[in-house]
Write a protein that holds these residues in place. Sequence first.
Motif, PDB file in Angstrom:
ATOM      1  N   HIS A   1      -9.702   8.283 -12.467  1.00  0.00           N
ATOM      2  CA  HIS A   1     -11.346   9.037 -13.168  1.00  0.00           C
ATOM      3  C   HIS A   1     -12.230   7.943 -14.134  1.00  0.00           C
ATOM      4  CE1 HIS A   1     -10.451  12.761 -11.170  1.00  0.00           C
ATOM      5  NE2 HIS A   1      -9.557  13.047 -12.030  1.00  0.00           N
TER       6      HIS A   1
ATOM      7  N   HIS B   1     -12.415  13.593  -0.496  1.00  0.00           N
ATOM      8  CA  HIS B   1     -10.900  13.512  -0.908  1.00  0.00           C
ATOM      9  C   HIS B   1     -10.289  14.906  -1.016  1.00  0.00           C
ATOM     10  CE1 HIS B   1     -11.750  13.717  -5.205  1.00  0.00           C
ATOM     11  NE2 HIS B   1     -10.607  14.028  -5.201  1.00  0.00           N
TER      12      HIS B   1
ATOM     13  N   HIS C   1      -8.618   6.209  -5.669  1.00  0.00           N
ATOM     14  CA  HIS C   1      -7.805   8.028  -6.041  1.00  0.00           C
ATOM     15  C   HIS C   1      -7.233   8.136  -5.138  1.00  0.00           C
ATOM     16  CE1 HIS C   1      -8.817  11.829  -8.551  1.00  0.00           C
ATOM     17  NE2 HIS C   1      -8.926  12.563  -7.683  1.00  0.00           N
TER      18      HIS C   1
ATOM     19  N   ASP D   1     -10.351  20.868  -6.046  1.00  0.00           N
ATOM     20  CA  ASP D   1     -12.028  20.780  -6.680  1.00  0.00           C
ATOM     21  C   ASP D   1     -12.812  20.530  -5.682  1.00  0.00           C
ATOM     22  OD1 ASP D   1      -9.968  18.618  -7.466  1.00  0.00           O
ATOM     23  OD2 ASP D   1     -12.382  18.224  -8.920  1.00  0.00           O
ATOM     24  N   HIS D   2     -12.154  20.207  -4.615  1.00  0.00           N
ATOM     25  CA  HIS D   2     -13.278  19.355  -3.652  1.00  0.00           C
ATOM     26  C   HIS D   2     -12.641  20.142  -2.061  1.00  0.00           C
ATOM     27  CE1 HIS D   2     -14.276  15.963  -6.507  1.00  0.00           C
ATOM     28  NE2 HIS D   2     -13.375  16.530  -6.468  1.00  0.00           N
TER      29      HIS D   2
ATOM     30  N   ASP E   1     -14.254  11.089  -6.470  1.00  0.00           N
ATOM     31  CA  ASP E   1     -13.608  10.975  -7.480  1.00  0.00           C
ATOM     32  C   ASP E   1     -12.751   9.235  -7.981  1.00  0.00           C
ATOM     33  OD1 ASP E   1     -13.586  14.286  -8.268  1.00  0.00           O
ATOM     34  OD2 ASP E   1     -11.498  14.473  -7.866  1.00  0.00           O
TER      35      ASP E   1
ATOM     36  N   HIS F   1      -8.651  17.330  -3.136  1.00  0.00           N
ATOM     37  CA  HIS F   1      -7.584  17.746  -3.798  1.00  0.00           C
ATOM     38  C   HIS F   1      -8.811  18.842  -3.586  1.00  0.00           C
ATOM     39  CE1 HIS F   1      -6.942  14.241  -6.599  1.00  0.00           C
ATOM     40  NE2 HIS F   1      -5.279  14.849  -5.562  1.00  0.00           N
TER      41      HIS F   1
HETATM   42 ZN   LIG Z   1      -9.644  14.712  -6.767  1.00  0.00          ZN
END
Ligand SMILES: [Zn+2]
Length: 257
Positions: free
Chosen positions: A199, A56, A147, A60-61, A167, A58
């Motif tokens: 989550h 996805h 998510h 942090d990815h 996630d 976000h």
């Molecule tokens: Zn995420």
Amino acid sequence: MLGTGTLKPSPKRYGSGVLLDIGGLKLLLDCGPSVVQKLYSAGIDATELDAVFLSHFHVDHTSDLPDLISSYAADRLGNPRKPERPLMLIGPPGLVDFLENLIDRNPYYSYVGEWNRMLKLVEPVEIGDSEGLKIKDVVLRFTEVDHPNGYAIRVNVGDLSVTYSGDTAPTESLVGLASGTDLLIHECTFPSEALMGKHSSEKGLAEVASKAAPRTLVVTHLSPAWAGREHEIVDALRVSYRGRVVIAYDLLEVRVV
Ligand SMILES: [Zn+2]
Ligand SMILES: [Zn+2]
């Protein structure tokens, strides 16, 4: 009393990124903070990847994606006779728009977008639910998870398989995709009493693991709230899941045979 001899350093966990070296293919699952540097630290040239899957969008990815594309550009510009081999970038619907916003429409990063167009560095492939892909002998399947824009991936080569949740809150779609897989890499972001957003906690993960029954479960995407109490995840899993459990940390290597 605190003393250096009485404290065990917590394992480092930073950003999302999993490298699958499977069937002669190097497939990176997510490209979060510091992933490019960590690949180099592990002795892997980031410009030798065959494909990248983004679960996805976000931060942090995805935050190392401009760095990864820049690395490909620097490599190609430094080796003009290097054969052209675009990096396949696989991601959820909206991937092309995400990429354009990241490196084309951003005036400070647009030079990366120009390199990308000029050198044909990245080939974006948008997935849809239940669609699959084949790269060499490796079969990729996807499912939508619980998510925002989230997808999970199952990678099969011969009779070996690895499934990655990205996630997600616990969901039957992931259970279906991961059913009987050799290795399931699943998130467990928060302890149950601190669960927020879409989550999974240790309780939700235990339910998913007992239903999908992977041979090995790698637990990942742990927030700092888990530091020093990771054993509680194993305790919760042991109620209903009998497979091997590995709690992930940066640069962990797991063999699947
Ligand atoms: Zn995420
Ligand atoms: Zn995340």
